[in-house]
Write a protein that holds these residues in place. Structure first.
Motif, PDB file in Angstrom:
ATOM      1  N   LEU A 176       0.830  -1.204   0.000  1.00 58.36           N
ATOM      2  CA  LEU A 176       0.000   0.000   0.000  1.00 58.36           C
ATOM      3  C   LEU A 176       0.869   1.261   0.000  1.00 58.36           C
ATOM      4  O   LEU A 176       0.613   2.222  -0.746  1.00 58.36           O
ATOM      5  N   ARG A 177       1.898   1.251   0.834  1.00 61.04           N
ATOM      6  CA  ARG A 177       2.782   2.411   0.950  1.00 61.04           C
ATOM      7  C   ARG A 177       3.506   2.707  -0.360  1.00 61.04           C
ATOM      8  O   ARG A 177       3.745   3.874  -0.697  1.00 61.04           O
ATOM      9  N   ALA A 178       3.821   1.665  -1.097  1.00 62.82           N
ATOM     10  CA  ALA A 178       4.537   1.842  -2.369  1.00 62.82           C
ATOM     11  C   ALA A 178       3.741   2.680  -3.363  1.00 62.82           C
ATOM     12  O   ALA A 178       4.320   3.298  -4.271  1.00 62.82           O
ATOM     13  N   TYR A 179       2.426   2.705  -3.204  1.00 62.02           N
ATOM     14  CA  TYR A 179       1.563   3.456  -4.133  1.00 62.02           C
ATOM     15  C   TYR A 179       0.801   4.571  -3.413  1.00 62.02           C
ATOM     16  O   TYR A 179      -0.231   5.034  -3.890  1.00 62.02           O
ATOM     17  N   GLN A 180       1.369   5.023  -2.274  1.00 60.60           N
ATOM     18  CA  GLN A 180       0.811   6.137  -1.510  1.00 60.60           C
ATOM     19  C   GLN A 180      -0.658   5.917  -1.129  1.00 60.60           C
ATOM     20  O   GLN A 180      -1.474   6.851  -1.130  1.00 60.60           O
ATOM     21  N   LEU A 181      -0.992   4.688  -0.799  1.00 61.47           N
ATOM     22  CA  LEU A 181      -2.339   4.347  -0.348  1.00 61.47           C
ATOM     23  C   LEU A 181      -2.345   4.204   1.175  1.00 61.47           C
ATOM     24  O   LEU A 181      -1.317   3.861   1.766  1.00 61.47           O
ATOM     25  N   PRO A 182      -3.478   4.467   1.818  1.00 60.29           N
ATOM     26  CA  PRO A 182      -3.521   4.396   3.284  1.00 60.29           C
ATOM     27  C   PRO A 182      -3.246   2.987   3.799  1.00 60.29           C
ATOM     28  O   PRO A 182      -3.742   2.007   3.244  1.00 60.29           O
ATOM     29  N   GLU A 183      -2.459   2.916   4.857  1.00 62.42           N
ATOM     30  CA  GLU A 183      -2.105   1.621   5.428  1.00 62.42           C
ATOM     31  C   GLU A 183      -3.229   1.096   6.319  1.00 62.42           C
ATOM     32  O   GLU A 183      -4.163   1.823   6.681  1.00 62.42           O
ATOM     33  N   ARG A 184      -3.144  -0.187   6.669  1.00 61.32           N
ATOM     34  CA  ARG A 184      -4.165  -0.865   7.453  1.00 61.32           C
ATOM     35  C   ARG A 184      -3.608  -1.311   8.794  1.00 61.32           C
ATOM     36  O   ARG A 184      -2.424  -1.645   8.926  1.00 61.32           O
ATOM     37  N   THR A 185      -4.474  -1.339   9.803  1.00 61.66           N
ATOM     38  CA  THR A 185      -4.054  -1.802  11.124  1.00 61.66           C
ATOM     39  C   THR A 185      -3.963  -3.329  11.144  1.00 61.66           C
ATOM     40  O   THR A 185      -4.516  -4.020  10.281  1.00 61.66           O
ATOM     41  N   LEU A 186      -3.298  -3.832  12.173  1.00 59.34           N
ATOM     42  CA  LEU A 186      -3.171  -5.280  12.330  1.00 59.34           C
ATOM     43  C   LEU A 186      -4.550  -5.920  12.470  1.00 59.34           C
ATOM     44  O   LEU A 186      -4.802  -6.999  11.918  1.00 59.34           O
ATOM     45  N   ASN A 187      -5.438  -5.249  13.188  1.00 64.86           N
ATOM     46  CA  ASN A 187      -6.766  -5.824  13.390  1.00 64.86           C
ATOM     47  C   ASN A 187      -7.577  -5.813  12.103  1.00 64.86           C
ATOM     48  O   ASN A 187      -8.372  -6.731  11.847  1.00 64.86           O
ATOM     49  N   GLU A 188      -7.409  -4.791  11.275  1.00 62.81           N
ATOM     50  CA  GLU A 188      -8.092  -4.774   9.982  1.00 62.81           C
ATOM     51  C   GLU A 188      -7.624  -5.940   9.124  1.00 62.81           C
ATOM     52  O   GLU A 188      -8.430  -6.661   8.526  1.00 62.81           O
ATOM     53  N   VAL A 189      -6.308  -6.137   9.060  1.00 65.19           N
ATOM     54  CA  VAL A 189      -5.767  -7.235   8.254  1.00 65.19           C
ATOM     55  C   VAL A 189      -6.259  -8.569   8.796  1.00 65.19           C
ATOM     56  O   VAL A 189      -6.583  -9.485   8.034  1.00 65.19           O
ATOM     57  N   ARG A 190      -6.357  -8.697  10.119  1.00 64.73           N
ATOM     58  CA  ARG A 190      -6.871  -9.923  10.736  1.00 64.73           C
ATOM     59  C   ARG A 190      -8.242 -10.292  10.161  1.00 64.73           C
ATOM     60  O   ARG A 190      -8.526 -11.457   9.884  1.00 64.73           O
ATOM     61  N   MET A 191      -9.092  -9.294   9.971  1.00 63.11           N
ATOM     62  CA  MET A 191     -10.436  -9.558   9.466  1.00 63.11           C
ATOM     63  C   MET A 191     -10.482  -9.689   7.943  1.00 63.11           C
ATOM     64  O   MET A 191     -11.470 -10.178   7.391  1.00 63.11           O
ATOM     65  N   PHE A 192      -9.419  -9.257   7.272  1.00 60.24           N
ATOM     66  CA  PHE A 192      -9.375  -9.351   5.812  1.00 60.24           C
ATOM     67  C   PHE A 192      -8.909 -10.718   5.326  1.00 60.24           C
ATOM     68  O   PHE A 192      -9.193 -11.114   4.185  1.00 60.24           O
ATOM     69  N   VAL A 193      -8.155 -11.454   6.143  1.00 57.50           N
ATOM     70  CA  VAL A 193      -7.545 -12.702   5.681  1.00 57.50           C
ATOM     71  C   VAL A 193      -8.542 -13.854   5.743  1.00 57.50           C
ATOM     72  O   VAL A 193      -9.538 -13.790   6.454  1.00 57.50           O
ATOM     73  N   GLY A 194      -8.246 -14.897   4.984  1.00 60.64           N
ATOM     74  CA  GLY A 194      -9.054 -16.109   5.001  1.00 60.64           C
ATOM     75  C   GLY A 194      -9.579 -16.525   3.639  1.00 60.64           C
ATOM     76  O   GLY A 194      -9.910 -17.677   3.419  1.00 60.64           O
ATOM     77  N   ASN A 195      -9.642 -15.558   2.717  1.00 60.45           N
ATOM     78  CA  ASN A 195     -10.163 -15.861   1.381  1.00 60.45           C
ATOM     79  C   ASN A 195      -9.117 -15.687   0.287  1.00 60.45           C
ATOM     80  O   ASN A 195      -9.471 -15.461  -0.866  1.00 60.45           O
ATOM     81  N   GLY A 196      -7.845 -15.758   0.653  1.00 62.66           N
ATOM     82  CA  GLY A 196      -6.790 -15.634  -0.342  1.00 62.66           C
ATOM     83  C   GLY A 196      -6.251 -14.218  -0.445  1.00 62.66           C
ATOM     84  O   GLY A 196      -6.866 -13.251   0.019  1.00 62.66           O
ATOM     85  N   VAL A 197      -5.097 -14.095  -1.085  1.00 59.31           N
ATOM     86  CA  VAL A 197      -4.426 -12.790  -1.131  1.00 59.31           C
ATOM     87  C   VAL A 197      -5.156 -11.795  -2.014  1.00 59.31           C
ATOM     88  O   VAL A 197      -5.119 -10.585  -1.745  1.00 59.31           O
ATOM     89  N   CYS A 198      -5.809 -12.257  -3.059  1.00 61.68           N
ATOM     90  CA  CYS A 198      -6.553 -11.322  -3.912  1.00 61.68           C
ATOM     91  C   CYS A 198      -7.650 -10.630  -3.108  1.00 61.68           C
ATOM     92  O   CYS A 198      -7.838  -9.403  -3.217  1.00 61.68           O
ATOM     93  N   ARG A 199      -8.354 -11.405  -2.279  1.00 59.60           N
ATOM     94  CA  ARG A 199      -9.407 -10.830  -1.448  1.00 59.60           C
ATOM     95  C   ARG A 199      -8.804  -9.931  -0.371  1.00 59.60           C
ATOM     96  O   ARG A 199      -9.367  -8.873  -0.054  1.00 59.60           O
TER      97      ARG A 199
END
Length: 219
Positions: A30-53
């Protein structure tokens, strides 16, 4: 009562504590393209359906964002180089796997993590304790479709009879259900008991050694 003979494990949040490395690679991308970063807890809820998701949820606007594919590619490259920086087996996992194998049980891993990373992590951390490792790749539907589980059973040369699925998420519960397998939900992973119960979980363990208390089923 009959003991399970085959154990199909999820990887992230079940066998390996991978969240820190997943979050780090997500934020590097995200940082490489100047996009807002995500918290650890956000990423925790994002995982489970593959990296594309994962990246779809992490990038504002998801797949519609013009830089989505670039962020995804950057994530993949960084993660393959850094997926072992902070990742480790959860306490008690190695002993549990060793006990299963010593008792002649069959063990496989199915993950929505991309294939190369799944195989590399299983080989690095578990060696021959995991007989078959299957990740996301072309030509086979990812979880919660039953395809990866059925492929793991095929490669092990066993049937669904006597097999159990072990995971930490709603995706794992749906995968087990779609595969026609009972499911053991672990409570040290990415989802809590209340969340899992809301998605139909009814068998829980709080420590890996409890696998031995859940090794039988009515027949």
């Amino acid at each position: 009562m009959k003991e399970y003979e085959t154990y199909i494990f999820d990887l992230d949040g079940t066998l390996l504590a991978t969240l820190e490395d997943l979050a780090a690679s997500t934020n590097i991308a995200l940082r490489a393209y100047q996009l807002p970063e995500r918290t650890l807890n956000e990423v925790r809820m994002f995982v489970g359906n593959g990296v594309c998701r994962l990246i779809e949820l992490a990038v504002p606007g998801g797949v519609q964002h013009p830089l989505f594919e670039d962020v995804l590619d950057t994530f993949r490259k960084h993660y393959m180089e850094h997926c072992e920086d902070n990742t480790r087996p959860y306490d008690g996992i190695m002993e549990m796997l060793q006990q299963l194998r010593q008792q002649g049980k069959r063990v496989a891993v199915v993950s929505n993590k991309f294939y190369d990373a799944t195989v590399a992590l299983c080989e690095h951390y578990f060696g021959n304790l995991v007989e078959v490792a299957i990740g996301e790749r072309e030509g086979i539907r990812k979880k919660p479709a039953p395809d990866t589980v059925l492929e793991a059973l095929r490669q092990l040369g066993v049937s669904k009879e006597g097999a159990v699925y072990v995971g930490d998420s709603d995706v794992d519960l749906a995968t087990a259900r779609n595969s026609g397998l009972p499911c053991i939900s672990v409570l040290w992973g990415f989802r809590d008991r209340e969340f899992l119960m809301a998605h139909g979980a009814n068998t829980f363990i709080s420590r890996p050694e409890e696998i031995y208390k859940k090794m039988s089923r009515q027949v």
